[in-house]
Design a protein around this motif. Sequence first.
Motif, PDB file in Angstrom:
ATOM      1  N   GLU A 209       0.829  -1.206   0.000  1.00  0.00           N
ATOM      2  CA  GLU A 209       0.000   0.000   0.000  1.00  0.00           C
ATOM      3  C   GLU A 209       0.864   1.257   0.000  1.00  0.00           C
ATOM      4  O   GLU A 209       1.902   1.314   0.670  1.00  0.00           O
ATOM      5  CB  GLU A 209      -0.888  -0.020   1.254  1.00  0.00           C
ATOM      6  CG  GLU A 209      -1.842   1.141   1.390  1.00  0.00           C
ATOM      7  CD  GLU A 209      -2.722   1.002   2.632  1.00  0.00           C
ATOM      8  OE1 GLU A 209      -3.670   0.195   2.580  1.00  0.00           O
ATOM      9  OE2 GLU A 209      -2.442   1.670   3.641  1.00  0.00           O
ATOM     10  N   TYR A 210       0.452   2.254  -0.765  1.00  0.00           N
ATOM     11  CA  TYR A 210       1.152   3.535  -0.735  1.00  0.00           C
ATOM     12  C   TYR A 210       0.795   4.271   0.554  1.00  0.00           C
ATOM     13  O   TYR A 210      -0.373   4.343   0.949  1.00  0.00           O
ATOM     14  CB  TYR A 210       0.765   4.399  -1.935  1.00  0.00           C
ATOM     15  CG  TYR A 210       1.567   4.085  -3.176  1.00  0.00           C
ATOM     16  CD1 TYR A 210       2.921   4.437  -3.265  1.00  0.00           C
ATOM     17  CD2 TYR A 210       0.981   3.436  -4.262  1.00  0.00           C
ATOM     18  CE1 TYR A 210       3.671   4.147  -4.395  1.00  0.00           C
ATOM     19  CE2 TYR A 210       1.727   3.140  -5.406  1.00  0.00           C
ATOM     20  CZ  TYR A 210       3.067   3.500  -5.455  1.00  0.00           C
ATOM     21  OH  TYR A 210       3.809   3.200  -6.568  1.00  0.00           O
ATOM     22  N   LYS A 211       1.822   4.791   1.221  1.00  0.00           N
ATOM     23  CA  LYS A 211       1.633   5.577   2.434  1.00  0.00           C
ATOM     24  C   LYS A 211       2.121   6.996   2.150  1.00  0.00           C
ATOM     25  O   LYS A 211       3.179   7.182   1.535  1.00  0.00           O
ATOM     26  CB  LYS A 211       2.434   4.980   3.599  1.00  0.00           C
ATOM     27  CG  LYS A 211       2.045   3.557   3.959  1.00  0.00           C
ATOM     28  CD  LYS A 211       0.734   3.503   4.717  1.00  0.00           C
ATOM     29  CE  LYS A 211       0.459   2.094   5.230  1.00  0.00           C
ATOM     30  NZ  LYS A 211      -0.801   2.030   6.004  1.00  0.00           N
ATOM     31  N   GLU A 212       1.393   7.961   2.621  1.00  0.00           N
ATOM     32  CA  GLU A 212       1.722   9.351   2.293  1.00  0.00           C
ATOM     33  C   GLU A 212       1.595  10.245   3.522  1.00  0.00           C
ATOM     34  O   GLU A 212       0.737  10.044   4.378  1.00  0.00           O
ATOM     35  CB  GLU A 212       0.767   9.833   1.188  1.00  0.00           C
ATOM     36  CG  GLU A 212       1.157  11.130   0.530  1.00  0.00           C
ATOM     37  CD  GLU A 212       0.336  11.406  -0.713  1.00  0.00           C
ATOM     38  OE1 GLU A 212       0.541  12.478  -1.325  1.00  0.00           O
ATOM     39  OE2 GLU A 212      -0.509  10.565  -1.083  1.00  0.00           O
ATOM     40  N   ASN A 213       2.475  11.221   3.621  1.00  0.00           N
ATOM     41  CA  ASN A 213       2.338  12.292   4.607  1.00  0.00           C
ATOM     42  C   ASN A 213       2.717  13.608   3.931  1.00  0.00           C
ATOM     43  O   ASN A 213       2.946  13.633   2.719  1.00  0.00           O
ATOM     44  CB  ASN A 213       3.176  12.001   5.870  1.00  0.00           C
ATOM     45  CG  ASN A 213       4.672  11.927   5.581  1.00  0.00           C
ATOM     46  OD1 ASN A 213       5.177  12.508   4.608  1.00  0.00           O
ATOM     47  ND2 ASN A 213       5.403  11.202   6.431  1.00  0.00           N
ATOM     48  N   THR A 218       5.636   6.731   0.068  1.00  0.00           N
ATOM     49  CA  THR A 218       6.430   5.524  -0.133  1.00  0.00           C
ATOM     50  C   THR A 218       5.469   4.363  -0.292  1.00  0.00           C
ATOM     51  O   THR A 218       4.287   4.457   0.073  1.00  0.00           O
ATOM     52  CB  THR A 218       7.383   5.270   1.061  1.00  0.00           C
ATOM     53  OG1 THR A 218       8.305   4.236   0.739  1.00  0.00           O
ATOM     54  CG2 THR A 218       6.611   4.864   2.311  1.00  0.00           C
ATOM     55  N   MET A 219       5.980   3.248  -0.837  1.00  0.00           N
ATOM     56  CA  MET A 219       5.164   2.039  -0.895  1.00  0.00           C
ATOM     57  C   MET A 219       5.560   1.145   0.274  1.00  0.00           C
ATOM     58  O   MET A 219       6.716   0.740   0.384  1.00  0.00           O
ATOM     59  CB  MET A 219       5.338   1.288  -2.212  1.00  0.00           C
ATOM     60  CG  MET A 219       4.507  -0.003  -2.273  1.00  0.00           C
ATOM     61  SD  MET A 219       4.692  -0.950  -3.800  1.00  0.00           S
ATOM     62  CE  MET A 219       3.604  -0.011  -4.880  1.00  0.00           C
ATOM     63  N   TYR A 220       4.608   0.863   1.162  1.00  0.00           N
ATOM     64  CA  TYR A 220       4.831  -0.027   2.299  1.00  0.00           C
ATOM     65  C   TYR A 220       4.504  -1.451   1.870  1.00  0.00           C
ATOM     66  O   TYR A 220       3.412  -1.726   1.345  1.00  0.00           O
ATOM     67  CB  TYR A 220       3.940   0.395   3.470  1.00  0.00           C
ATOM     68  CG  TYR A 220       3.877  -0.620   4.595  1.00  0.00           C
ATOM     69  CD1 TYR A 220       4.825  -0.626   5.607  1.00  0.00           C
ATOM     70  CD2 TYR A 220       2.860  -1.589   4.629  1.00  0.00           C
ATOM     71  CE1 TYR A 220       4.765  -1.563   6.644  1.00  0.00           C
ATOM     72  CE2 TYR A 220       2.796  -2.519   5.654  1.00  0.00           C
ATOM     73  CZ  TYR A 220       3.751  -2.507   6.657  1.00  0.00           C
ATOM     74  OH  TYR A 220       3.699  -3.432   7.663  1.00  0.00           O
ATOM     75  N   LEU A 221       5.457  -2.361   2.084  1.00  0.00           N
ATOM     76  CA  LEU A 221       5.257  -3.762   1.723  1.00  0.00           C
ATOM     77  C   LEU A 221       5.576  -4.659   2.905  1.00  0.00           C
ATOM     78  O   LEU A 221       6.608  -4.483   3.551  1.00  0.00           O
ATOM     79  CB  LEU A 221       6.162  -4.145   0.548  1.00  0.00           C
ATOM     80  CG  LEU A 221       5.904  -3.402  -0.753  1.00  0.00           C
ATOM     81  CD1 LEU A 221       7.195  -2.759  -1.242  1.00  0.00           C
ATOM     82  CD2 LEU A 221       5.376  -4.333  -1.827  1.00  0.00           C
ATOM     83  N   ASN A 222       4.687  -5.594   3.189  1.00  0.00           N
ATOM     84  CA  ASN A 222       4.928  -6.574   4.253  1.00  0.00           C
ATOM     85  C   ASN A 222       4.718  -7.959   3.667  1.00  0.00           C
ATOM     86  O   ASN A 222       3.686  -8.236   3.048  1.00  0.00           O
ATOM     87  CB  ASN A 222       3.987  -6.339   5.434  1.00  0.00           C
ATOM     88  CG  ASN A 222       4.410  -7.105   6.670  1.00  0.00           C
ATOM     89  OD1 ASN A 222       4.523  -8.326   6.656  1.00  0.00           O
ATOM     90  ND2 ASN A 222       4.646  -6.383   7.762  1.00  0.00           N
TER      91      ASN A 222
END
Length: 282
Positions: A209-213, A218-222
Amino acid sequence: MKIKRKIEIAVISDVHLGTYGCHAKHLLTYLNSIEPKKLILNGDIIDVWQFSKRYFPKSHLKVIKKIMDMASDGVDIIYITGNHDEMLRKFSNTTIGNISIVDKLVLELNDKKAWFFHGDVFDVSIQNAKWLAKLGGYGYDLLTLLNRFINWYLEKRGKERYSLSKKVKNGVKGAIKYINDYEKVISDLAIENNYDYVVCGHIHQPKMEYKENKHGKTMYLNSGDWVENFTALEYQFNRWKIYNYNKDKLAPFYVDEDMEDLEVRDLIAAITIVEQQEKKVK
């Protein structure tokens, strides 16, 4: 002849070899179906916290043997240490043949920076109360063992599998907040350091999921786990995807027949081959 999927990078984490919750045969099926250039083991592959000489079945040994064989075939194996296999942190920055042990990793992927680490360093419960985290680990192991019996019964009846641990997690508001906080802290730090991708494990929650502030995105990947979700991350054609064993498994790929009678001596032989390759390089 089995045709394997060629991929640039495969990422697995939270396998927990040596515990009742580990689904080693599922993982072997997956590893037999791919031909990666890099295999990133992103922490908690062997569960040293809950390791017992009484329980380390052959299927778990086969996973280690398979990884060794991949290394001897030229696959770049990068083992990123986690909290359950933290004893390996004493050997960080060690390389044997095609196998490297590190605490974190940064890769350039098509002019984009990817930051890999297990993720336990951002877990307050691990850092401040390790004994409590270990106690929780034992409880989780018992829960997954019970879950295996339940799913065995459900499969016999032709019914869908059920996850007790997911039910517990999703029913506890504190757990949901913990996961959201974990993802936010990691993503904010990745944005601050200009990483395009941040790749972790630890919380057994597969996600892309893309995370934004206000400072960027950034793209967060788990990569999830091989205890209840059976997931991995794959990078190919400049794109990431989540592999899900329950949805994406390929029927022709199973545990290799020639691995059925694997013994400890076979594992030692595989390690010896890797070490011999290292000597030739030197």
